[in-house]
Structures are given as C-alpha cells and as structure tokens.
Write a protein that holds these residues in place. Sequence first.
Motif, PDB file in Angstrom:
ATOM      1  N   ASN A  50       0.811  -1.217   0.000  1.00  0.00           N
ATOM      2  CA  ASN A  50       0.000   0.000   0.000  1.00  0.00           C
ATOM      3  C   ASN A  50       0.845   1.268   0.000  1.00  0.00           C
ATOM      4  N   SER A  51       1.988   1.230   0.664  1.00  0.00           N
ATOM      5  CA  SER A  51       2.823   2.437   0.733  1.00  0.00           C
ATOM      6  C   SER A  51       4.287   2.075   0.487  1.00  0.00           C
ATOM      7  N   ASP A  52       5.037   3.088   0.125  1.00  0.00           N
ATOM      8  CA  ASP A  52       6.463   2.907  -0.091  1.00  0.00           C
ATOM      9  C   ASP A  52       7.152   2.489   1.218  1.00  0.00           C
ATOM     10  N   GLU A  53       6.690   3.016   2.326  1.00  0.00           N
ATOM     11  CA  GLU A  53       7.267   2.672   3.629  1.00  0.00           C
ATOM     12  C   GLU A  53       7.092   1.179   3.932  1.00  0.00           C
ATOM     13  N   GLN A  54       5.902   0.653   3.654  1.00  0.00           N
ATOM     14  CA  GLN A  54       5.653  -0.775   3.876  1.00  0.00           C
ATOM     15  C   GLN A  54       6.518  -1.630   2.947  1.00  0.00           C
ATOM     16  N   TYR A  55       6.683  -1.172   1.716  1.00  0.00           N
ATOM     17  CA  TYR A  55       7.542  -1.877   0.774  1.00  0.00           C
ATOM     18  C   TYR A  55       8.992  -1.900   1.279  1.00  0.00           C
ATOM     19  N   GLN A  56       9.467  -0.767   1.766  1.00  0.00           N
ATOM     20  CA  GLN A  56      10.844  -0.687   2.279  1.00  0.00           C
ATOM     21  C   GLN A  56      11.046  -1.623   3.471  1.00  0.00           C
ATOM     22  N   ILE A  57      10.063  -1.694   4.347  1.00  0.00           N
ATOM     23  CA  ILE A  57      10.161  -2.605   5.494  1.00  0.00           C
ATOM     24  C   ILE A  57      10.209  -4.048   5.009  1.00  0.00           C
ATOM     25  N   ALA A  58       9.374  -4.385   4.035  1.00  0.00           N
ATOM     26  CA  ALA A  58       9.385  -5.744   3.488  1.00  0.00           C
ATOM     27  C   ALA A  58      10.736  -6.060   2.856  1.00  0.00           C
ATOM     28  N   ARG A  59      11.293  -5.126   2.095  1.00  0.00           N
ATOM     29  CA  ARG A  59      12.604  -5.361   1.456  1.00  0.00           C
ATOM     30  C   ARG A  59      13.690  -5.526   2.515  1.00  0.00           C
ATOM     31  N   TYR A  61      13.267  -6.580   5.592  1.00  0.00           N
ATOM     32  CA  TYR A  61      13.012  -7.884   6.209  1.00  0.00           C
ATOM     33  C   TYR A  61      13.621  -9.004   5.351  1.00  0.00           C
ATOM     34  N   LEU A  62      13.374  -8.951   4.052  1.00  0.00           N
ATOM     35  CA  LEU A  62      13.887  -9.993   3.149  1.00  0.00           C
ATOM     36  C   LEU A  62      15.415  -9.976   3.090  1.00  0.00           C
ATOM     37  N   ASP A  63      16.008  -8.785   3.122  1.00  0.00           N
ATOM     38  CA  ASP A  63      17.472  -8.673   3.168  1.00  0.00           C
ATOM     39  C   ASP A  63      18.020  -9.224   4.482  1.00  0.00           C
ATOM     40  N   LEU A  64      17.315  -8.960   5.561  1.00  0.00           N
ATOM     41  CA  LEU A  64      17.708  -9.492   6.874  1.00  0.00           C
ATOM     42  C   LEU A  64      17.673 -11.017   6.856  1.00  0.00           C
ATOM     43  N   LYS A  65      16.604 -11.562   6.293  1.00  0.00           N
ATOM     44  CA  LYS A  65      16.499 -13.024   6.162  1.00  0.00           C
ATOM     45  C   LYS A  65      17.705 -13.575   5.408  1.00  0.00           C
ATOM     46  N   ASP A  66      18.054 -12.935   4.298  1.00  0.00           N
ATOM     47  CA  ASP A  66      19.185 -13.401   3.491  1.00  0.00           C
ATOM     48  C   ASP A  66      20.499 -13.353   4.282  1.00  0.00           C
ATOM     49  N   ALA A  76      23.355  -8.587   9.288  1.00  0.00           N
ATOM     50  CA  ALA A  76      22.039  -8.587   9.946  1.00  0.00           C
ATOM     51  C   ALA A  76      21.929  -7.397  10.894  1.00  0.00           C
ATOM     52  N   LYS A  77      23.009  -7.133  11.604  1.00  0.00           N
ATOM     53  CA  LYS A  77      23.026  -5.988  12.537  1.00  0.00           C
ATOM     54  C   LYS A  77      22.781  -4.682  11.785  1.00  0.00           C
ATOM     55  N   LYS A  78      23.492  -4.493  10.677  1.00  0.00           N
ATOM     56  CA  LYS A  78      23.376  -3.245   9.910  1.00  0.00           C
ATOM     57  C   LYS A  78      21.960  -3.051   9.364  1.00  0.00           C
ATOM     58  N   ILE A  79      21.355  -4.117   8.862  1.00  0.00           N
ATOM     59  CA  ILE A  79      19.994  -4.018   8.338  1.00  0.00           C
ATOM     60  C   ILE A  79      19.017  -3.723   9.478  1.00  0.00           C
ATOM     61  N   ALA A  80      19.205  -4.376  10.611  1.00  0.00           N
ATOM     62  CA  ALA A  80      18.334  -4.149  11.768  1.00  0.00           C
ATOM     63  C   ALA A  80      18.424  -2.700  12.246  1.00  0.00           C
ATOM     64  N   GLU A  81      19.606  -2.108  12.174  1.00  0.00           N
ATOM     65  CA  GLU A  81      19.758  -0.700  12.560  1.00  0.00           C
ATOM     66  C   GLU A  81      18.919   0.214  11.660  1.00  0.00           C
ATOM     67  N   ILE A  82      18.871  -0.109  10.382  1.00  0.00           N
ATOM     68  CA  ILE A  82      18.038   0.675   9.455  1.00  0.00           C
ATOM     69  C   ILE A  82      16.566   0.446   9.767  1.00  0.00           C
ATOM     70  N   MET A  83      16.208  -0.811  10.046  1.00  0.00           N
ATOM     71  CA  MET A  83      14.814  -1.136  10.373  1.00  0.00           C
ATOM     72  C   MET A  83      14.344  -0.378  11.608  1.00  0.00           C
TER      73      MET A  83
END
Length: 176
Positions: A50-59, A61-66, A76-83
């Motif tokens: 629905n929003s760009d913000e939700q898309y960014q969170i999903a991306r 999350y998927l990067d964190l999973k990877d 994982a730490k660096k991505i979590a800091e952005i999240m």
Amino acid sequence: MKRTILCVSLLALSLTACKNDAKSNEEATAEERTEQTKEANTEDLPLAFNSDEQYQIARLYLDLKDKLVQEDSYGAKKIAEIMMKKFSDEEKKNKAEEIANNEDNIENQRNAFFQLSQMLEPTFAETITSGKLYQQHCPMAFDGKGAFWFSTEEEIMNPYFGDKMLHCGKVEGIIK
C-alpha cells in the motif's frame, strides 16, 4: 470442364468457410490466451504494498532473512539498525534493536527474527498489493518447536540454520 469449374468453386467455398471458422476459433483462443495471461501476470507481478514505507520494510526484512541464511551477523546488525529507524511501532523497533545488539550471537538474532516475522505477518497480509510472499516453515528450528519466515522465492533457504540445514523446511502458505 464444367466438372472442373464446379470442383474448384466448391473447393474455394469450403476454404472460405473453413477460413471463417478458423478465424472465429483464433479470436476465441486469443481471448482465452489474453485472460490466461492476465491471470498469470497478477501472480508474477513485482512485490508491492500500500505504501512505499511498507515496501521498504518488506525489502529490509527480506534482506535481513538473506543475511541470516548467509550467517552474516554483522550484515544482519546493519539491516536491523536501518529497520529500527523505519518502524513506528515500539515493539517492532525493539525486536530490530535486539537483532542489532546481538551481532556476537547469531542464535539470539535468529530468535528475534522469528519474533519479528510473527509481528510482521499481519502487516504483510493486509498491505500487499501485488507479487507474493511465501510463508515457509522449518519444523526443527528452536529445538523442534519450529519457526516460519517469509520469502519471495519458493525455494527454501533456511535463515535459522544457515549452511547446516539450508534447505530444511517447506512452503506453508502464500500471501498475495
């Protein structure tokens, strides 16, 4: 001669009639193909929310999973800091912070990731507008208690075991 003209006329008439039937069949088949293509394309659309913000969170999350699949606790730490900066919800922000603060303990990061997956499930389900997320499950994670995660790929790449059990798990559902 009359016989030849009659045969040629009948042959021409038959071919014209067959051609018209073939044209009708081609039009119907083209319409069916168009409808099938529309149905297939809705499944193959890129991931969107629905929003760009939700898309960014999903991306993220998927990067964190990877990163957890790759056993890259620093990544994982660096991505979590952005999240942490993206989340407005305090509970989600705290889970991201827990991942960021446990660079030296990937098992703690994975546990917090599972809890974050649980928190994000309703958000993903309610806000996805195209594409799909596979909900995947590993029954052996966390001493046999099991855990799930989301992926854009159907292939299992287990974030809870990394190389030890990379393909352990199965697709349990699809959010689209």
